[in-house]
Scaffold this active site. Structure first.
Site, PDB file in Angstrom:
ATOM      1  N   ARG A 113       0.825  -1.235   0.000  1.00  0.00           N
ATOM      2  CA  ARG A 113       0.000   0.000   0.000  1.00  0.00           C
ATOM      3  C   ARG A 113       0.850   1.272   0.000  1.00  0.00           C
ATOM      4  O   ARG A 113       0.410   2.314   0.478  1.00  0.00           O
ATOM      5  CB  ARG A 113      -0.977   0.007   1.180  1.00  0.00           C
ATOM      6  CG  ARG A 113      -1.947  -1.145   1.130  1.00  0.00           C
ATOM      7  CD  ARG A 113      -3.107  -0.974   2.077  1.00  0.00           C
ATOM      8  NE  ARG A 113      -3.944  -2.153   2.027  1.00  0.00           N
ATOM      9  CZ  ARG A 113      -3.763  -3.229   2.782  1.00  0.00           C
ATOM     10  NH1 ARG A 113      -2.782  -3.260   3.676  1.00  0.00           N
ATOM     11  NH2 ARG A 113      -4.553  -4.254   2.660  1.00  0.00           N
ATOM     12  N   LYS A 135       1.827  11.592 -10.663  1.00  0.00           N
ATOM     13  CA  LYS A 135       0.888  10.742 -11.404  1.00  0.00           C
ATOM     14  C   LYS A 135       1.617   9.473 -11.809  1.00  0.00           C
ATOM     15  O   LYS A 135       2.708   9.532 -12.370  1.00  0.00           O
ATOM     16  CB  LYS A 135       0.391  11.448 -12.662  1.00  0.00           C
ATOM     17  CG  LYS A 135      -0.798  12.353 -12.417  1.00  0.00           C
ATOM     18  CD  LYS A 135      -1.393  12.788 -13.738  1.00  0.00           C
ATOM     19  CE  LYS A 135      -2.548  13.745 -13.518  1.00  0.00           C
ATOM     20  NZ  LYS A 135      -3.052  14.283 -14.789  1.00  0.00           N
ATOM     21  N   GLU A 177       5.830  18.339 -25.092  1.00  0.00           N
ATOM     22  CA  GLU A 177       5.338  18.731 -23.760  1.00  0.00           C
ATOM     23  C   GLU A 177       5.826  20.128 -23.395  1.00  0.00           C
ATOM     24  O   GLU A 177       5.117  20.908 -22.763  1.00  0.00           O
ATOM     25  CB  GLU A 177       5.793  17.739 -22.689  1.00  0.00           C
ATOM     26  CG  GLU A 177       5.055  16.407 -22.681  1.00  0.00           C
ATOM     27  CD  GLU A 177       3.606  16.508 -22.181  1.00  0.00           C
ATOM     28  OE1 GLU A 177       3.169  17.590 -21.726  1.00  0.00           O
ATOM     29  OE2 GLU A 177       2.913  15.480 -22.265  1.00  0.00           O
ATOM     30  N   GLU A 215      -5.825  16.873  -9.132  1.00  0.00           N
ATOM     31  CA  GLU A 215      -6.545  17.278 -10.334  1.00  0.00           C
ATOM     32  C   GLU A 215      -8.039  17.491 -10.088  1.00  0.00           C
ATOM     33  O   GLU A 215      -8.885  16.975 -10.794  1.00  0.00           O
ATOM     34  CB  GLU A 215      -6.328  16.250 -11.466  1.00  0.00           C
ATOM     35  CG  GLU A 215      -6.546  16.876 -12.827  1.00  0.00           C
ATOM     36  CD  GLU A 215      -6.003  16.021 -13.974  1.00  0.00           C
ATOM     37  OE1 GLU A 215      -4.800  15.752 -13.980  1.00  0.00           O
ATOM     38  OE2 GLU A 215      -6.806  15.644 -14.823  1.00  0.00           O
ATOM     39  N   HIS A 226      -3.894  17.383 -24.704  1.00  0.00           N
ATOM     40  CA  HIS A 226      -3.822  15.945 -24.427  1.00  0.00           C
ATOM     41  C   HIS A 226      -5.076  15.169 -24.798  1.00  0.00           C
ATOM     42  O   HIS A 226      -5.024  13.948 -24.894  1.00  0.00           O
ATOM     43  CB  HIS A 226      -3.519  15.702 -22.946  1.00  0.00           C
ATOM     44  CG  HIS A 226      -2.074  15.919 -22.600  1.00  0.00           C
ATOM     45  ND1 HIS A 226      -1.403  17.079 -22.891  1.00  0.00           N
ATOM     46  CD2 HIS A 226      -1.162  15.106 -21.983  1.00  0.00           C
ATOM     47  CE1 HIS A 226      -0.150  16.991 -22.457  1.00  0.00           C
ATOM     48  NE2 HIS A 226       0.014  15.808 -21.906  1.00  0.00           N
ATOM     49  N   HIS A 242       3.815   9.816 -27.339  1.00  0.00           N
ATOM     50  CA  HIS A 242       3.011  10.767 -26.570  1.00  0.00           C
ATOM     51  C   HIS A 242       3.314  12.227 -26.935  1.00  0.00           C
ATOM     52  O   HIS A 242       2.414  12.994 -27.256  1.00  0.00           O
ATOM     53  CB  HIS A 242       3.236  10.529 -25.073  1.00  0.00           C
ATOM     54  CG  HIS A 242       2.465  11.460 -24.201  1.00  0.00           C
ATOM     55  ND1 HIS A 242       1.085  11.473 -24.170  1.00  0.00           N
ATOM     56  CD2 HIS A 242       2.869  12.443 -23.360  1.00  0.00           C
ATOM     57  CE1 HIS A 242       0.684  12.418 -23.333  1.00  0.00           C
ATOM     58  NE2 HIS A 242       1.747  13.026 -22.837  1.00  0.00           N
TER      59      HIS A 242
HETATM   60  N1  GLY Z   1       0.962  15.164 -17.208  1.00  0.00           N
HETATM   61  C1  GLY Z   1      -0.072  15.902 -16.601  1.00  0.00           C
HETATM   62  C2  GLY Z   1      -0.010  15.908 -15.099  1.00  0.00           C
HETATM   63  O1  GLY Z   1       0.947  15.451 -14.524  1.00  0.00           O
HETATM   64  O2  GLY Z   1      -0.936  16.356 -14.471  1.00  0.00           O
END
Ligand code: GLY
Length: 337
Positions: A113, A135, A177, A215, A226, A242
């Site tokens: 975990r 992320k 990016e 987010e 994106h 990407h």
């Molecule tokens: N790649 C977009 C983010 O990390 O929120």
């Protein structure tokens, strides 16, 4: 060592440092949690950097390419962690591009975990985006990054020495990016040297992540370009990488904003000037793709909670726009297909 930049990602007691510059890998020991006793190094064949650490180290190599970015790969890694007897007093060190740090990060988030993870980004895309902000995740056949977790690293190393041998295509992916950050801030990133430019991108991302880690709102701005990009990656079965897809997605987002009356055509031209001319990136949707399929894929986007949802430029700058009608999306795609 001179010429290094140290950027903080300010997240309270989970704040961490990103070390950017030539030779930054020497600082790996400074970002590994002091409690760590052993390290599980997760990398891929051919990655030009190794993790130099005093810790006892077990090495795990994962497959190359988006097709290996799967739950099976995470399962294999976690089984390896179990065999080495990993505990929360050890650390996972992901050394590689965005694919490695996404997978290593997700395995670290899941195993017991959650065990600490440190990223050593070896691609431009990893340095300016994937390794920063917590992320993590893997793909499903149905879509990209559909399974994952927010799991912040304890530190990130961006050693520019790794870029010396980075293939041109990978470099272009990072530039895709990077171009995104131009439109989020208006900064003239190309006027900076590469270390400062990468550090500035990290700073911009750190600021956004600090204000919206999971987010709920503002972080979605980092997904500028994106929505179509993810659809293009799936529709081309990842033949389009990407960053390449993001470059095209930025142009599409500009067209869509223009079709919706949010920005004038001159601003669309600016997108072409930055992405196509300054960054020299391809801006055409590959042949053989169809609007119906792309729209269907865009409906599955994680942002699409209330209908087709995009990050779009407008009079107030870039923002999330939900519930977009299909008609303008078709019009914008028609300009590019
Ligand atoms: N790649 C977009 C983010 O990390 O929120």
């Amino acid at each position: 060592m001179s010429g290094l930049r140290h950027v903080q990602v300010p997240l309270g007691d989970r704040s961490y440092e990103v070390v950017v510059g030539h030779g930054a890998a020497e600082f790996l020991g400074t970002v590994i949690p002091p409690s760590a006793k052993r390290a599980a190094l997760v990398t891929q064949p051919g990655i030009p950097l190794d993790a130099e650490t005093e810790l006892e180290l077990e090495r795990f190599e994962i497959g190359v390419g988006e097709r290996a970015k799967t739950l099976d790969t995470v399962g294999e890694l976690c089984r390896g962690f179990a065999r080495m007897g990993m505990t929360r007093h050890d650390v996972v060190v992901g050394v590689g591009g965005g694919m490695v740090t996404d997978v290593a990060g997700f395995a670290a988030a899941s195993y017991h975990r959650g065990v600490p993870v440190v990223h050593v980004a070896t691609t431009l895309l990893g340095m300016v985006d994937a390794a920063i902000g917590g992320k993590t995740g893997v793909n499903l056949p149905e879509g990209k990054n559909l399974v994952g977790a927010f799991w912040q690293p304890s530190g990130v190393i961006c050693d520019l020495d790794a870029l010396d041998t980075l293939p041109d295509r990978e470099m272009r992916c990072g530039l895709g990016e990077m171009a995104k950050y131009h439109f989020l801030t208006g900064d003239d990133l190309l006027a900076m040297d590469l270390t400062d430019r990468i550090a500035r991108c990290v700073e911009i991302k750190a600021d956004v992540v600090a204000s919206d880690e999971r987010e709920g709102g503002r972080r979605a701005l980092l997904n500028y370009g994106h929505t179509l990009a993810h659809a293009l990656e799936v529709a081309t079965e990842h033949r389009l990488a990407h960053g390449e897809a993001v470059a095209i997605g930025l142009i599409f987002a500009a067209h869509l904003a223009n079709v919706m009356g949010r920005i004038p055509v001159e601003r669309v031209d600016e997108h072409f000037a930055v992405v196509g001319e300054e960054y020299q990136l391809a801006t055409d949707i590959p042949t053989g793709l169809h609007a119906d399929d792309l729209i269907e894929l865009m409906r599955r986007d994680k942002k699409a909670l209330t209908g087709l949802t995009f990050v779009l430029d407008g009079p107030e700058g870039v923002e999330v726009v939900a519930g977009v009608d299909e008609a303008p999306v078709r019009d914008a795609l028609a300009r590019m297909l």
